[in-house]
Write a protein that holds these residues in place. Structure first.
Motif, PDB file in Angstrom:
ATOM      1  N   THR A 178      -5.192  -3.260  17.977  1.00 20.45           N
ATOM      2  CA  THR A 178      -4.177  -3.968  17.184  1.00 20.45           C
ATOM      3  C   THR A 178      -3.241  -4.717  18.113  1.00 20.45           C
ATOM      4  O   THR A 178      -2.866  -4.207  19.180  1.00 20.45           O
ATOM      5  CB  THR A 178      -3.370  -2.982  16.321  1.00 20.45           C
ATOM      6  OG1 THR A 178      -4.244  -2.355  15.387  1.00 20.45           O
ATOM      7  CG2 THR A 178      -2.251  -3.680  15.565  1.00 20.45           C
TER       8      THR A 178
ATOM      9  N   LYS B 284      -2.361  -8.085   9.084  1.00 21.54           N
ATOM     10  CA  LYS B 284      -1.977  -6.931   8.274  1.00 21.54           C
ATOM     11  C   LYS B 284      -0.468  -6.726   8.319  1.00 21.54           C
ATOM     12  O   LYS B 284       0.185  -6.966   9.325  1.00 21.54           O
ATOM     13  CB  LYS B 284      -2.673  -5.667   8.787  1.00 21.54           C
ATOM     14  CG  LYS B 284      -4.193  -5.747   8.768  1.00 21.54           C
ATOM     15  CD  LYS B 284      -4.833  -4.417   9.143  1.00 21.54           C
ATOM     16  CE  LYS B 284      -4.662  -4.084  10.595  1.00 21.54           C
ATOM     17  NZ  LYS B 284      -5.434  -2.872  10.984  1.00 21.54           N
ATOM     18  N   LYS B 285       0.068  -6.235   7.216  1.00 25.30           N
ATOM     19  CA  LYS B 285       1.459  -5.792   7.094  1.00 25.30           C
ATOM     20  C   LYS B 285       2.439  -6.826   7.628  1.00 25.30           C
ATOM     21  O   LYS B 285       3.201  -6.580   8.564  1.00 25.30           O
ATOM     22  CB  LYS B 285       1.647  -4.451   7.823  1.00 25.30           C
ATOM     23  CG  LYS B 285       0.867  -3.294   7.207  1.00 25.30           C
ATOM     24  CD  LYS B 285       1.408  -2.946   5.829  1.00 25.30           C
ATOM     25  CE  LYS B 285       0.740  -1.692   5.264  1.00 25.30           C
ATOM     26  NZ  LYS B 285      -0.680  -1.913   4.891  1.00 25.30           N
TER      27      LYS B 285
ATOM     28  N   GLN C 150       0.908  -7.435  12.050  1.00 34.39           N
ATOM     29  CA  GLN C 150      -0.139  -6.889  12.907  1.00 34.39           C
ATOM     30  C   GLN C 150      -1.381  -7.760  12.820  1.00 34.39           C
ATOM     31  O   GLN C 150      -1.667  -8.364  11.787  1.00 34.39           O
ATOM     32  CB  GLN C 150      -0.514  -5.472  12.467  1.00 34.39           C
ATOM     33  CG  GLN C 150       0.627  -4.478  12.474  1.00 34.39           C
ATOM     34  CD  GLN C 150       0.270  -3.230  11.710  1.00 34.39           C
ATOM     35  OE1 GLN C 150      -0.856  -2.724  11.816  1.00 34.39           O
ATOM     36  NE2 GLN C 150       1.212  -2.725  10.936  1.00 34.39           N
TER      37      GLN C 150
ATOM     38  N   GLY D 275      -5.294  -7.019  13.352  1.00 30.05           N
ATOM     39  CA  GLY D 275      -6.295  -5.986  13.578  1.00 30.05           C
ATOM     40  C   GLY D 275      -7.553  -6.551  14.205  1.00 30.05           C
ATOM     41  O   GLY D 275      -8.173  -7.465  13.659  1.00 30.05           O
TER      42      GLY D 275
ATOM     43  N   ASP E 167      -8.071  -9.330  11.314  1.00 28.50           N
ATOM     44  CA  ASP E 167      -7.320  -9.117  10.080  1.00 28.50           C
ATOM     45  C   ASP E 167      -5.813  -9.171  10.322  1.00 28.50           C
ATOM     46  O   ASP E 167      -5.281  -8.421  11.140  1.00 28.50           O
ATOM     47  CB  ASP E 167      -7.677  -7.760   9.471  1.00 28.50           C
ATOM     48  CG  ASP E 167      -9.113  -7.717   8.989  1.00 28.50           C
ATOM     49  OD1 ASP E 167      -9.613  -8.776   8.572  1.00 28.50           O
ATOM     50  OD2 ASP E 167      -9.715  -6.634   9.028  1.00 28.50           O
TER      51      ASP E 167
ATOM     52  N   SER F 185       0.801  -1.238   0.000  1.00 30.68           N
ATOM     53  CA  SER F 185       0.000   0.000   0.000  1.00 30.68           C
ATOM     54  C   SER F 185       0.823   1.272   0.000  1.00 30.68           C
ATOM     55  O   SER F 185       0.289   2.357   0.234  1.00 30.68           O
ATOM     56  CB  SER F 185      -0.970   0.028   1.185  1.00 30.68           C
ATOM     57  OG  SER F 185      -1.808  -1.102   1.170  1.00 30.68           O
TER      58      SER F 185
END
Length: 455
Positions: free
Chosen positions: A64, A96-97, A80, A82, A94, A38
């Motif tokens: 988080t 993430k990253k 991460q 979420g 979720d 992103s």
């Protein structure tokens, strides 16, 4: 290449804040390597740090869970989880990253991070009846991901959940292989033979740099009652001078990687000075200092922008940075004179990398300005400083210093000369120094930058 142990840890609010500079390095490296996360090209450390500051705020809210993979000292990966998902999706959390630094890939860090996420879900157990219940006392209880790793409805998720678990605080014996940082040998040397030699002749070093110290102290302008961090403090001369400036109501902490030099510093009694052996590029500083100061201690970082971002974390809002570094070698007679005298007695030397960690890594003022800006500093100002290096009145001892304690000593070591060749170099250097003797002694010209900035 060296094998090291990998640790996966869950970062709480305090450790997440301290880790922002290292996390930013990982993210910026991934983006630079073309990862689709992103962000686009021209994404630097300042933007990466800003992103992780927002993640830190999410961690603090309990929205988080942030994991980090460390290779023993530095963070090499992160992921991460979420928790702030829509009310109609209580079955999910979720991921993430998921990021792994390019130098650490292929050694299992990404898999270890993902398996640690599963372990957290199992630790928390099945979700309670209320879809968005969280333990607000701890802020980080994971319940929404329990079904994801607990053998939920989807067969792929069930298969994932049946893999052997890896506790997220365990040390993995996978042997993470990384490229040594370019300053690894310098770090080892300063904490070993080079540091021991400098500790033995520290009074010479402090005398040599008298003109620089006399200019840098008023430039930094430490005030009564301030807290000061002295980076690359060595044997402590500048730390004690700063302690005099801040007085009994203030405090100075000296940081250096060299145990031998710090042993000299510790031998002097003081009530408002302490010393820490650490690499300032990675040490988890707290934002409690009014001033960060350095006399030739900040040019040796392998990743200077990331290092200065970490150092900035030691400053209060609006805190000051003040340091001195060398201008180009060709402008410094203390380098050109002995190097020229030794040249005919040495094998051909490869041109040095001008940006490699070392005394002249910050010779380009524009580069220094860019590094500090990328690290998040503002109001950068850079001034020229000239002067003299006071090598004393004894030409033999001056030649000893030049051939044993500075850049020329490293060139002699790399050349692997026998004793007779080393003596020819010493004699040539002594003769060159004799030519600039004055009634005040042997004082070659120096050329430096005084650098200041605000956090």
């Amino acid at each position: 290449m060296t094998g090291t142990k990998l640790t996966i840890e869950e970062l709480d609010t305090r450790s997440a804040r301290a880790a922002i500079p290292d996390l930013a390095v990982v993210l910026a490296d991934c983006v630079a390597g073309g990862a689709s996360v992103s962000f686009m090209d021209d994404f630097g450390l300042a933007e990466a740090a800003a992103f992780f500051k927002s993640v830190f705020e999410s961690v603090a809210r309990g929205d988080t869970i942030l994991l980090a993979a460390r290779d023993g000292r530095r963070i090499v990966g992160t992921v991460q989880l979420g928790l702030d998902t829509p009310p109609n999706q209580p079955h999910r959390a979720d991921v993430k990253k998921l990021l792994v630094h390019r130098a650490a890939r292929g050694a299992g860090a990404g898999e270890a991070l993902m398996r640690a996420v599963e372990d957290i879900a199992r630790r928390e157990g099945p979700p309670p009846a209320h879809p968005r219940h969280r333990d607000r006392r701890g802020g980080l209880a994971l319940v929404q991901a329990a079904r994801l790793a607990g053998g939920g409805r989807h067969p792929r998720l069930r298969a994932i959940s049946e893999r052997p678990l890896l506790r997220h605080h365990d040390i993995l014996e996978e042997g993470l292989t990384m490229t040594e940082p370019r300053n690894a040998e310098q770090i080892k040397s300063w904490d070993g033979p080079t540091g021991e030699k400098w500790a033995q002749y520290q009074s010479d070093m402090d005398r040599n740099l008298g003109d620089v110290t006399a200019a840098l102290l008023p430039f930094a302008a430490a005030k009564s009652g301030e807290r000061v961090l002295d980076i690359g403090c060595g044997a402590g001369q500048t730390s004690f001078l700063l302690a005099d400036a801040v007085g009994p109501a203030g405090h100075v902490t000296g940081v250096d990687i060299s145990g031998p030099l710090l042993a000299v510093a510790h031998s002097r009694p003081a009530t408002n000075v302490d010393f820490v052996q650490a690499d300032a590029a990675f040490h988890p500083f707290r934002p409690e200092c009014d001033l960060v100061f350095s006399r030739f201690g900040v040019m040796f970082f392998d990743a200077p922008a990331a290092a200065f971002a970490n150092i900035r974390g030691a400053l209060k809002p609006g805190g000051r940075l003040a340091f001195v570094c060398w201008r180009p070698a060709q402008e410094n007679q203390w380098i050109t004179l002995p190097a020229g005298a030794a040249r005919d007695h040495l094998p051909p030397q490869a041109p040095p990398d001008p940006f490699a960690p070392g005394p002249f890594a910050f010779a380009d003022a524009k580069r220094v300005e860019g590094i500090l800006a990328e690290a998040g500093f503002r109001d950068v100002r850079i001034e020229k400083l000239g002067g003299r290096m006071n090598l004393g009145v004894d030409a033999d001892h001056a030649a000893f210093q030049m051939t044993n304690l500075g850049p020329l000593s490293r060139a002699l070591g790399d050349a692997d000369l026998d004793d007779a060749a080393r003596e020819r170099v010493r004699v040539a250097v002594k003769a060159a120094l004799e030519k600039i003797r004055t009634p005040e002694g042997i004082r070659p010209q120096i050329a430096c930058w005084l650098v200041g900035a605000n956090a």
